[in-house]
Design a protein around this motif. Sequence first.
Motif: not given
Length: 325
Positions: A139-166
């Motif tokens: 229910l938590m995973g597939p049940g809630h549909g495809v999650p929105d991958s835009h998790v940073l407010i400013d997309p330019a910040d991805w420049e400095s992100v190489k590792t993500v921990v969920d």
Amino acid sequence: MDLWELTDLSTPWCVHVAATLRIADLIAAGSMQVDQLAAASGADRDSLHRVLRHLVSKGLFEETSPGRFALNEVSRGLLDEPVRLGLDLNGIGGRMAHSWGTLLSAVRTGRPAYHEVFGRGFWEDLDAHPDVAASFDALMGPGHGVPDSHVLIDPADWESVKTVVDVGGGTGTLLAEVLRARPEVHGTLVDLPRTVARSGEVFQAAGVADRVTTVAQSFFDPLPAAGDLYMLKNVLADWPDQEAKAILRRCAEAARPSGRVAVLGGVAPGEDASPELLMMVLVGGKARTLDQFRELAREAGLGVSAVGRQPSGRVIVECRPLLMS
Ligand SMILES: C[S@@+](CC[C@H](N)C(=O)[O-])C[C@H]1O[C@@H](n2cnc3c(N)ncnc32)[C@H](O)[C@@H]1O
């Protein structure tokens, strides 16, 4: 609306029973007579008929001739897997439904009383019942549909992100979407062992398995360090303040000195947070206003650096570790 209408529990329970007996699926597969429906679902014919007639009177299902039922737009919703998971009394749907019986105790004491019905707290109950835990994860995973991958407010910040921990990332549906959208990024999924064990398929299906590490551990223990971004989606509202602060503290420790933490869900930007009554009865959790969250985060060693929204509408609160004095 009068008080009796407002307090009538029969309709919600009848919907749960119809969902648990898979009545909509049976009708969709061609069993339309109540005798057939009762035989196929293992129910008593007359009792089932009474339940279905009640639901017809409320606009769910149609009785096209006496004892013969058909789907309508509303009951077609019962064919959706996430809806079924949320209503099935044999799985997490039953845990959610029965936990309302503990609301009075929860209100009296300020603590969840889930154990009054299920003998132990919510997370311990999932530990003890793997089938229910599996339906919760679904229910938590597939049940809630495809999650929105835009998790940073400013997309330019991805420049400095190489590792993500969920952190508390469930079966990895959000992390899989983030990695799919960001081919240069590597990810780590942290969740309880039983849930992490179900993530392989999700990462394989997204084609990102070669960029993922899974870590089966509690988020109350030290987290994998030196990630550029720690995500907490729909986690903090599961916990009272003391535990929510402990999770944030683990994120702050791991993100120091230059990582960031993105909190998705559970924080409301306005004056009022949603009452989140289901969180109250299941786990003693709650939503927080931004001011309440800011204070909690500060005590955990995090400062709020930006607040925004995902394109899908969910609030993002970005935090940075505070400098240690
Ligand atoms: C509401 S779910 C959210 C899952 C995921 N982040 C999402 O948005 O779909 C909360 C998650 O916290 C995890 N969890 C609960 N207690 C935990 C603990 N002590 N350590 C790690 N994860 C835990 C659960 O297994 C579950 O996956």
